[in-house]
Design an enzyme around this catalytic site. Structure first.
Site, PDB file in Angstrom:
ATOM      1  N   ASP A 145       0.857  -1.196   0.000  1.00  0.00           N
ATOM      2  CA  ASP A 145       0.000   0.000   0.000  1.00  0.00           C
ATOM      3  C   ASP A 145       0.886   1.236   0.000  1.00  0.00           C
ATOM      4  OD1 ASP A 145      -2.255   1.838   0.414  1.00  0.00           O
ATOM      5  OD2 ASP A 145      -3.361   0.039   0.925  1.00  0.00           O
ATOM      6  N   HIS A 161      -2.690   3.038  -4.539  1.00  0.00           N
ATOM      7  CA  HIS A 161      -2.190   2.471  -3.273  1.00  0.00           C
ATOM      8  C   HIS A 161      -0.812   1.835  -3.465  1.00  0.00           C
ATOM      9  CE1 HIS A 161      -5.644   3.193  -0.675  1.00  0.00           C
ATOM     10  NE2 HIS A 161      -6.423   2.897  -1.690  1.00  0.00           N
ATOM     11  N   GLU A 166      -9.798   2.980  -5.222  1.00  0.00           N
ATOM     12  CA  GLU A 166      -9.367   4.315  -4.802  1.00  0.00           C
ATOM     13  C   GLU A 166      -8.098   4.786  -5.533  1.00  0.00           C
ATOM     14  OE1 GLU A 166     -10.956   4.528  -0.251  1.00  0.00           O
ATOM     15  OE2 GLU A 166      -9.041   3.540  -0.538  1.00  0.00           O
TER      16      GLU A 166
HETATM   17  C1  ACM Z   1     -11.207  -0.272   0.174  1.00  0.00           C
HETATM   18  O1  ACM Z   1     -11.780  -0.187   1.258  1.00  0.00           O
HETATM   19  N1  ACM Z   1     -10.456   0.729  -0.244  1.00  0.00           N
HETATM   20  C2  ACM Z   1     -11.333  -1.450  -0.690  1.00  0.00           C
END
Ligand code: ACM
Ligand code: ZN
Length: 691
Positions: free
Chosen positions: A346, A409, A473
């Site tokens: 991440d 991420h 995201e």
């Molecule tokens: C997530 O909660 N970003 C998959």
């Protein structure tokens, strides 16, 4: 889901003044309640505190979870005016050897000193024994603690409820079998054969084919733990394990207990294992040290509703020690959960050894700080460790699913290899939560070399056929990173010039096609070269789901949209909706994590309410539904005990949603069964949320 706090700047300023303190002396009035109360600061911001002197603090209670799992804390002096020690207030403060409870102490709540396994001396200055919860010292052998009480009070303590245990050696107590077994998840069918019983003293002998050698070992663990059996060749009533694929589909089992013994038949070895897990729950005693004298005769027929019951853990935000992953595997397997999903990369860290890219762990696995917690956070898993975990988990019929995020991420990887992002910008590792706008660059061949190598190295480490690609995201607004990249825009022009390109009305721009290009390439590689099945978090920017992939419905409010997409694309879908399955959200108002960026309360009842079919009916269930998953994002979870606290007992509600038929599920009945099961968890030292 992980939107950053506007409060963060204020929190960071606060943290700067509080971190690094080794010894803290707290005086004066205490602020209690809210995300930044004094206890939360002592617990989470003074991450390295070893001594805490609250003698002069104007505070008469140590609130629930006040100093939860502060392993470094060696010494605490309670406020002189202390009356109440709240539930789990010092859970797993296992470096504390000696405690003095002031004279005014009135009440010690559930698991206040749970797992305080270092405690040697407890001095209570109260002449009248404070009310002591039965499980205030769960997971601790109190007979080994020296209890010091005021002169003349010993008799009162000896006869006071729950204090009496300090004066006795633990004994094994023979218990009656309950009229109804407490089994979670609830099985399809239980038939009681009234009046017939099996003496547990007659057990010991195991009869099983060589193909079930692993399941025999698991059965020995159960019999040793629950009944103290050591010799598995003796006993006049055998336990027979066998396989019969006619009894049902994958993972199905039949368990029969009668006066002559026990038989567990599985459709496969996993079914046999689940029969053993059911037997284990049947043997759960009422009291600590209890042992069932007999079992009521019964036939159980059982099989799962969905094929995968998963928990996702996040060692990136806060590292999870390797051995603790094994603990999670064992605990989840008890409730017939069969997949542990590791979120290995991440913005805040890269946590898996990649031999060809050593910088990922050299530079990407250590940082200081997670939001306002200014602690050093480091660690990664070697490939050897992960191979060991895969083998270990397979013994409990749990598969390990790795996740490597793309295109977002990935700041930690970009920090190590800047050429992974557009313009090769130098980025520090992120030390706060939230969403980064920096993405992997889809138009640079290095990105594909990198990803293909990572997936190739991991394909022999993780034997699961599933590999998770993230996909969530990717910037805010999503995919904007690529708008300013010349080579990305050239690639996009190229894609758009293809005669196959169809217009997509209503799209913010065409950058989603770059994401599709990237996913198509990586998915094709995973399918063709590594024979893996890709998974990803569904976002509307995907528009399509590639054949042979599994998507996760996760965004609160977008579950139906994700399901519609899965049906339209004939894809499988994992139900992990924010409405029910985000176990990192607080389970009650004001509960941990107190820091909250808008995470809705997700109570046990709310998790239980999940219907994996989401009202879509039998066809959806048969053709598209893949399973259920719970997330444990760890921005705010800074100890393994807190990971368990967030997971349990909601993961049991989730396991029942994923395993049990809807018509057999009833929340009040679940709570009744949970009372016995969670007491057992506490006796075994497993941390669960407060009721
Ligand atoms: C997530 O909660 N970003 C998959
Ligand atoms: Zn680019």
């Amino acid at each position: 889901m992980k939107k950053c706090l506007t409060l963060l700047i204020a929190m960071l300023a606060l943290a700067g003044t509080l971190a690094q303190a080794q010894i803290v002396k707290k005086e004066g009035a205490f602020r209690c309640g809210g995300w930044n109360d004094d206890f939360r600061q002592l617990r989470d911001l003074h991450w390295n505190m070893e001594e805490l002197d609250m003698s002069l603090a104007d505070c008469d209670s140590i609130r629930q979870n006040a100093l939860h799992s502060r392993h470094r804390l060696k010494k605490i002096v309670f406020p002189d005016k202390l009356r109440i020690i709240g539930s789990q207030a010092l859970f797993a403060c296992d470096s504390i050897e000696s405690l003095i409870l002031p004279a005014g102490t009135e009440r010690i709540e559930s698991r206040a000193f749970g797992n305080c396994t270092g405690l040697k001396t407890l001095t209570v200055l109260a002449p009248t024994p404070p009310l002591l919860a039965e499980d205030a010292f769960s997971g601790v052998d109190v007979s080994k603690i020296r209890l010091v009480v005021p002169k003349g009070s010993k008799k009162a303590y000896k006869s006071a409820p729950n204090w009496d245990r300090f004066f006795k050696k633990p004994r094994t107590v023979a218990e009656q079998c309950p009229d109804e077994y407490a089994i979670i998840p609830v099985p399809n069918r239980i038939v009681y054969h009234s009046g017939k019983t099996l003496s547990t003293k007659s057990l010991g002998k195991i009869i099983a084919p060589a193909s079930l050698v692993n399941e025999q070992e698991r059965l020995k663990e159960v019999l040793g733990h629950r009944l103290g059996i050591k010799n598995f060749n003796k006993g006049k009533c055998p336990i027979t394990l066998g396989i019969d694929n006619k009894i049902g589909g994958k993972e199905a089992y039949r368990l029969v207990i009668d006066e002559d013994g026990i038989s567990i038949t599985g459709a496969d070895a996993t079914g046999v294992f689940y029969g053993i897990m059911t037997l284990d729950q049947m043997l759960v005693p009422e009291q600590e040290g209890g042992r069932l004298a007999y079992l009521n005769a019964v036939t159980v027929e059982d099989s799962p509703r969905t094929g995968m019951r998963e928990l996702m853990v996040d060692p990136c935000r806060i590292f999870i020690p390797f051995e603790d992953l094994k603990g999670m595997v064992v605990e989840m397997a008890r409730y017939k959960m069969n997949a542990l999903h590791l979120h290995l990369t991440d913005d805040q860290a890269w946590r898996i050894e990649i031999k060809k890219n050593p910088r990922l762990t050299e530079l990407g696995s250590f940082r200081v700080g997670m939001d306002d917690m200014q602690m050093p956070i480091g660690g990664f898993y070697t490939q050897e460790q992960m191979k060991e975990l895969v083998v270990f988990a397979s013994q409990y019929h749990v598969e390990i699913i790795p996740e490597i995020e793309m295109p977002g991420h990935q700041v930690a990887a970009i920090h190590c290899y800047p050429e992974l992002t557009c313009g090769a910008v130098q980025l520090p590792i992120r030390t706060t939560c939230g969403v980064s706008d920096n993405l992997l660059c889809p138009s640079n061949e290095f990105t594909y070399e990198f990803l293909e190598n990572v997936f190739t190295e991991l394909s022999s480490v993780f034997t699961s056929k599933y590999v998770h690609l993230g996909g969530d995201e990717a910037g805010n607004p999503p995919l904007e990173c690529w708008s300013g990249c010349e080579s990305c825009q050239a690639l996009l022009k190229d894609i758009m010039s293809s005669p196959d390109t169809k217009p997509k009305p209503g799209s913010r721009n065409d950058n989603w096609r770059l994401q599709k290009y990237m996913f198509d390439r990586v998915i094709d590689f995973l399918h063709r070269k590594l024979d893996k099945t890709p998974m990803f978090w569904y976002e509307t920017d995907f528009h399509e789901i590639q054949p042979g992939c599994i998507v996760f419905a996760w965004r609160h409010g977008l579950t139906a949209t994700a399901i519609d997409a899965a049906i339209r694309c004939n894809a499988k879908i994992m139900l992990c909706p924010g409405e029910h399955c985000y176990l990192d959200y607080p389970a009650a108002k004001g509960d941990m994590p107190e820091v909250n960026w808008g995470m809705p309360v997700t109570s046990l009842a709310q998790t239980y309410r999940l219907d994996p079919a989401w009202g879509y009916g039998k066809d959806f269930e048969a053709n598209n539904l893949f399973g259920v998953a719970g997330t444990l994002w760890s921005e705010c979870i800074n100890s393994t005990e807190r990971l368990y606290y967030m997971a349990f007992p909601r993961a049991l509600a989730l396991s029942e949603a994923g395993w049990s038929r809807q018509e057999n599920r009833d929340y009040q009945d679940f709570l009744k069964r949970l009372a016995r099961i969670s007491r057992d968890m506490h006796h075994r030292g497993i941390c669960t949320a407060n009721p």
